[in-house]
Design an enzyme around this catalytic site. Sequence first.
Site, PDB file in Angstrom:
ATOM      1  N   ARG A  89       0.904  -1.220  -0.040  1.00  0.00           N
ATOM      2  CA  ARG A  89      -0.168   0.108   0.085  1.00  0.00           C
ATOM      3  C   ARG A  89       0.916   1.380   0.187  1.00  0.00           C
ATOM      4  O   ARG A  89       0.600   2.328  -0.747  1.00  0.00           O
ATOM      5  CB  ARG A  89      -1.173   0.082   1.290  1.00  0.00           C
ATOM      6  CG  ARG A  89      -1.693   1.173   1.227  1.00  0.00           C
ATOM      7  CD  ARG A  89      -3.275   1.367   2.238  1.00  0.00           C
ATOM      8  NE  ARG A  89      -2.675   0.399   3.177  1.00  0.00           N
ATOM      9  CZ  ARG A  89      -2.155   0.668   4.452  1.00  0.00           C
ATOM     10  NH1 ARG A  89      -1.512   2.014   4.422  1.00  0.00           N
ATOM     11  NH2 ARG A  89      -2.064  -0.189   5.577  1.00  0.00           N
ATOM     12  N   TYR A 129     -17.429  15.797 -14.771  1.00  0.00           N
ATOM     13  CA  TYR A 129     -18.069  14.862 -14.611  1.00  0.00           C
ATOM     14  C   TYR A 129     -19.008  14.533 -13.461  1.00  0.00           C
ATOM     15  O   TYR A 129     -18.877  15.124 -12.331  1.00  0.00           O
ATOM     16  CB  TYR A 129     -16.568  13.623 -14.541  1.00  0.00           C
ATOM     17  CG  TYR A 129     -17.292  12.020 -14.019  1.00  0.00           C
ATOM     18  CD1 TYR A 129     -18.301  11.579 -14.926  1.00  0.00           C
ATOM     19  CD2 TYR A 129     -16.771  11.756 -12.856  1.00  0.00           C
ATOM     20  CE1 TYR A 129     -18.635  10.473 -14.795  1.00  0.00           C
ATOM     21  CE2 TYR A 129     -17.293  10.492 -12.619  1.00  0.00           C
ATOM     22  CZ  TYR A 129     -18.244   9.846 -13.476  1.00  0.00           C
ATOM     23  OH  TYR A 129     -18.573   8.471 -13.042  1.00  0.00           O
ATOM     24  N   ASP A 182      -8.214  18.522 -14.100  1.00  0.00           N
ATOM     25  CA  ASP A 182      -8.571  17.496 -14.436  1.00  0.00           C
ATOM     26  C   ASP A 182      -8.197  17.004 -15.948  1.00  0.00           C
ATOM     27  O   ASP A 182      -8.926  17.812 -16.800  1.00  0.00           O
ATOM     28  CB  ASP A 182      -9.976  17.042 -14.273  1.00  0.00           C
ATOM     29  CG  ASP A 182     -10.337  15.363 -14.738  1.00  0.00           C
ATOM     30  OD1 ASP A 182      -9.725  14.801 -15.206  1.00  0.00           O
ATOM     31  OD2 ASP A 182     -11.352  15.096 -13.867  1.00  0.00           O
ATOM     32  N   LYS A 201      -9.348   6.247 -18.545  1.00  0.00           N
ATOM     33  CA  LYS A 201      -9.901   6.482 -20.171  1.00  0.00           C
ATOM     34  C   LYS A 201      -8.590   6.581 -21.019  1.00  0.00           C
ATOM     35  O   LYS A 201      -8.006   5.249 -21.107  1.00  0.00           O
ATOM     36  CB  LYS A 201     -10.347   7.971 -19.929  1.00  0.00           C
ATOM     37  CG  LYS A 201     -11.150   8.344 -18.951  1.00  0.00           C
ATOM     38  CD  LYS A 201     -12.461   7.424 -18.996  1.00  0.00           C
ATOM     39  CE  LYS A 201     -13.441   7.671 -17.520  1.00  0.00           C
ATOM     40  NZ  LYS A 201     -14.302   6.552 -17.326  1.00  0.00           N
TER      41      LYS A 201
HETATM   42  O1  P1T Z   1     -14.356   6.495 -13.386  1.00  0.00           O
HETATM   43  P1  P1T Z   1     -13.115   7.086 -12.545  1.00  0.00           P
HETATM   44  O2  P1T Z   1     -11.873   6.317 -12.950  1.00  0.00           O
HETATM   45  O3  P1T Z   1     -13.219   7.130 -11.152  1.00  0.00           O
HETATM   46  O4  P1T Z   1     -12.960   8.640 -13.056  1.00  0.00           O
HETATM   47  C1  P1T Z   1     -13.881   9.588 -12.676  1.00  0.00           C
HETATM   48  C2  P1T Z   1     -13.572  10.805 -13.870  1.00  0.00           C
HETATM   49  C3  P1T Z   1     -13.013  11.770 -13.678  1.00  0.00           C
HETATM   50  N1  P1T Z   1     -12.582  12.860 -14.389  1.00  0.00           N
HETATM   51  C4  P1T Z   1     -13.196  12.781 -15.570  1.00  0.00           C
HETATM   52  C5  P1T Z   1     -13.156  13.973 -16.563  1.00  0.00           C
HETATM   53  C6  P1T Z   1     -14.186  11.645 -15.795  1.00  0.00           C
HETATM   54  O5  P1T Z   1     -14.748  11.497 -16.959  1.00  0.00           O
HETATM   55  C7  P1T Z   1     -14.225  10.549 -14.984  1.00  0.00           C
HETATM   56  C8  P1T Z   1     -14.950   9.624 -15.345  1.00  0.00           C
HETATM   57  N2  P1T Z   1     -15.945   9.694 -16.419  1.00  0.00           N
HETATM   58  C9  P1T Z   1     -16.882   8.598 -16.896  1.00  0.00           C
HETATM   59  C10 P1T Z   1     -16.983   7.458 -16.422  1.00  0.00           C
HETATM   60  C11 P1T Z   1     -17.585   9.148 -18.103  1.00  0.00           C
HETATM   61  O6  P1T Z   1     -18.071   8.380 -18.806  1.00  0.00           O
HETATM   62  O7  P1T Z   1     -17.681  10.398 -18.311  1.00  0.00           O
END
Ligand code: P1T
Length: 392
Positions: free
Chosen positions: A58, A110, A182, A207
Amino acid sequence: MSQGDGFLPYPKSFATQAIHHAQEPEQWDSMAVVSPLVTSTTFKQFGPADFKSYEYSRSGNPTRNVLEQVLAKLDNGKYGLAFSSGLGATTALLGLLNSGEHLISGNDIYGGTNRLFNKVAVKFGIETTLVDLSDIRNFEKNIKKNTKLVWIETPTNPTMQVVDIKAVSEIAKKHNLILVVDNTFLTSYLLRPLELGADIVSYSLTKYMNGHSDVVMGALVTSNDQLYEKMKFLQNSMGIVPSPFDCYQVNRGLKTLALRMEKHKENSLLVAKYLENHPKVEKVLHPGLPSHPQHETFKKQTCGHSGTFSFYLKGNIETSKAFLTSLKMFTLAESLGGYESLVELPSVMTHASVPPELRKELGISDTLIRLSVGLEEADDLIADLEQAFRGL
Ligand code: P1T
């Protein structure tokens, strides 16, 4: 490399760094060319509290460590930290604030981030004000005595507004605020927020950075020693860490990031231009198109656009449903940034948790469709859209 189209030049040696940085085979006894996947949760100590590099996974793990170094390098930063999801990284960031402090966030973000700020952070006494930061005049007047951090997405999810990072950073510095960008939509290949004055870059690596829709992970990158120490402490103390296998996968994904982003870029522009000329389309929201209201700001701070953008269909929710369910190559699913093309309806999917009045204000209507254009042949993608339009 210069592009000659008004965008910033590409970062020097990006693909080379993605492939070689922190991957020297000499660091491993085996001389492995591909950095090994170390799944051990714990590491033998010479004597109590006397260990070589790692003690417990961790707190630190060799596979994660390689990934974190590459992530930092690709953003031209000093430090990278990996988390178990994008929202996990944001959760850790909230640990930089104390109860009673305030953060300002772009209003189009998001849906899960909106939910985290407004439904969870608030429980710990952290207050959030959502502001349209695509108009910089809105920023300074919302700063309060207890404001500590400003959070932006650019382009925003899902309405693709562009925020001028340098302009936000100048005001943030004046008021001693931590600026977090972000960068999930563009990746470090197309945008490097630290170079524009941001303090921290945040990612959903789920992504484009991983790019294969098979890992959920997040990251934070910074060059600030103090912020790094605090975030490293939070990563370990809050325990929001990814598995070594997931780190291995993302590191592998990064090897082709530059190549993939080039193809996403090319495909998404072809699809966007097709849509812009389609009689059943109301409007296309794509920062790479000259019709985008902040196209010039976008060009000034990035090396290009990714495969994700949105458009309005003419019609109503029934038109959207008919369109979305008749697509064959674009899969109806949340997420973005993978090699496969996805389509979704933000109002009832990714942004369903955004309060209806804010959705209305932002234009997240039932006819706003978001596409993540993948790496298939553009002609096949356009043919799929065409057959779906014909059925309306
Ligand atoms: O899903 P996660 O890995 O926890 O990420 C969150 C997140 C953070 N920032 C942005 C700009 C994002 O688009 C996302 C997650 N977004 C999606 C799942 C979506 O379909 O837009």
